[in-house]
Motif scaffolding. Structure first.
Motif, short mmCIF file in Angstrom:
data_model
loop_
_atom_site.label_atom_id
_atom_site.label_comp_id
_atom_site.label_asym_id
_atom_site.label_seq_id
_atom_site.Cartn_x
_atom_site.Cartn_y
_atom_site.Cartn_z
N ASN A 32 0.82 -1.22 0.00
CA ASN A 32 0.00 0.00 0.00
C ASN A 32 0.85 1.26 0.00
O ASN A 32 0.35 2.34 0.29
N GLY A 33 2.16 1.12 -0.28
CA GLY A 33 3.03 2.28 -0.39
C GLY A 33 3.78 2.65 0.87
O GLY A 33 4.52 3.63 0.89
N GLY A 34 3.63 1.88 1.93
CA GLY A 34 4.34 2.17 3.18
C GLY A 34 5.53 1.26 3.37
O GLY A 34 5.97 0.58 2.43
N GLU A 35 6.04 1.24 4.59
CA GLU A 35 7.21 0.41 4.91
C GLU A 35 6.94 -0.52 6.09
O GLU A 35 7.86 -1.10 6.65
N ASP A 36 5.69 -0.65 6.48
CA ASP A 36 5.28 -1.54 7.57
C ASP A 36 5.99 -1.22 8.88
O ASP A 36 6.44 -2.10 9.60
N LEU A 37 6.07 0.08 9.21
CA LEU A 37 6.76 0.53 10.42
C LEU A 37 5.79 0.74 11.58
O LEU A 37 6.18 1.23 12.64
N GLY A 38 4.55 0.36 11.40
CA GLY A 38 3.54 0.48 12.44
C GLY A 38 2.26 -0.16 11.97
O GLY A 38 2.18 -0.68 10.86
N VAL A 39 1.27 -0.12 12.83
CA VAL A 39 -0.03 -0.70 12.47
C VAL A 39 -0.75 0.23 11.51
O VAL A 39 -0.48 1.43 11.46
N THR A 40 -1.67 -0.34 10.75
CA THR A 40 -2.48 0.48 9.85
C THR A 40 -3.64 1.08 10.65
O THR A 40 -3.98 0.57 11.73
N PRO A 41 -4.25 2.13 10.15
CA PRO A 41 -5.41 2.68 10.86
C PRO A 41 -6.52 1.64 11.08
O PRO A 41 -7.13 1.60 12.15
N HIS A 42 -6.76 0.78 10.10
CA HIS A 42 -7.77 -0.27 10.28
C HIS A 42 -7.36 -1.22 11.40
O HIS A 42 -8.20 -1.64 12.20
N LEU A 44 -5.54 -0.54 13.97
CA LEU A 44 -5.70 0.17 15.23
C LEU A 44 -7.17 0.17 15.65
O LEU A 44 -7.49 -0.07 16.82
N TYR A 45 -8.05 0.40 14.72
CA TYR A 45 -9.49 0.37 14.97
C TYR A 45 -9.92 -1.02 15.47
O TYR A 45 -10.59 -1.14 16.50
N ASP A 46 -9.49 -2.05 14.77
CA ASP A 46 -9.83 -3.42 15.14
C ASP A 46 -9.24 -3.78 16.51
O ASP A 46 -9.89 -4.43 17.34
N SER A 47 -8.00 -3.35 16.76
CA SER A 47 -7.32 -3.61 18.04
C SER A 47 -8.05 -2.95 19.20
O SER A 47 -8.12 -3.51 20.30
N ALA A 48 -8.59 -1.76 18.95
CA ALA A 48 -9.31 -1.06 20.01
C ALA A 48 -10.51 -1.88 20.47
O ALA A 48 -10.79 -1.95 21.68
N LEU A 49 -11.20 -2.53 19.56
CA LEU A 49 -12.33 -3.37 19.93
C LEU A 49 -11.86 -4.54 20.79
O LEU A 49 -12.44 -4.81 21.85
N GLY A 50 -10.81 -5.23 20.37
CA GLY A 50 -10.31 -6.37 21.13
C GLY A 50 -9.83 -5.97 22.51
O GLY A 50 -10.12 -6.65 23.51
N ALA A 51 -9.12 -4.86 22.59
CA ALA A 51 -8.62 -4.38 23.88
C ALA A 51 -9.77 -4.00 24.80
O ALA A 51 -9.75 -4.28 26.00
N CYS A 52 -10.78 -3.36 24.25
CA CYS A 52 -11.94 -2.96 25.05
C CYS A 52 -12.64 -4.19 25.62
O CYS A 52 -13.02 -4.21 26.79
#
Length: 133
Positions: A32-42, A44-52
């Motif tokens: 997608n044009g990045g370098e995989d240096l962090g999570v994607t916004p999606h 992060l969104y999905d992770s927020a649900l699991g963490a909650c």
């Protein structure tokens, strides 16, 4: 409270989200044009649900004296129909401890009532986007 997203110009697409005193790296994979240096916004969104869900179950178990030892939540995404308005998330909880079947069912019901689950499924989210001159 404000969350500030800042571009890291040393990289192709990397950004940092500043949340209180915490920093979260965000990027896209190379496809997608990045370098995989962090999570994607999606992600992060999905992770927020699991963490909650995990935190809600733990909070509830402590409050009720339910002997929960560990909690792991796996969130699986099906975004194949996202452009048609359907974004599916499946959260699978693995809760360990000396729990009865009734306690497990109680914790499952509590997980389905976590604040982000409610926000994602019951609230209309309004987003206003502005550009500074």
């Amino acid at each position: 409270m404000s969350i500030v997203i800042t571009r890291d110009r040393a990289f192709k697409m990397k950004h940092t989200a500043a949340v209180r005193q915490h920093a979260i790296a965000l990027d896209e994979p190379p496809a997608n044009g990045g370098e995989d240096l962090g999570v994607t916004p999606h992600e992060l969104y999905d992770s927020a649900l699991g963490a909650c869900k995990a935190m809600t179950v733990l909070w509830y178990a402590r409050r009720k004296g339910i002997p929960v030892e560990d909690i792991q939540v796996t969130v699986e995404r099906d975004d194949s129909q996202e452009r048609q308005g359907v974004y599916r998330l499946r959260a699978v909880l693995n809760v360990s401890g000396a729990l009865s079947d009734a306690q497990r069912q109680e914790l499952l019901a509590v997980a389905a009532k976590c604040p982000l689950h409610k926000l994602m499924t019951q609230a209309a989210t309004e987003v206003v986007t502005e550009l500074v001159a």
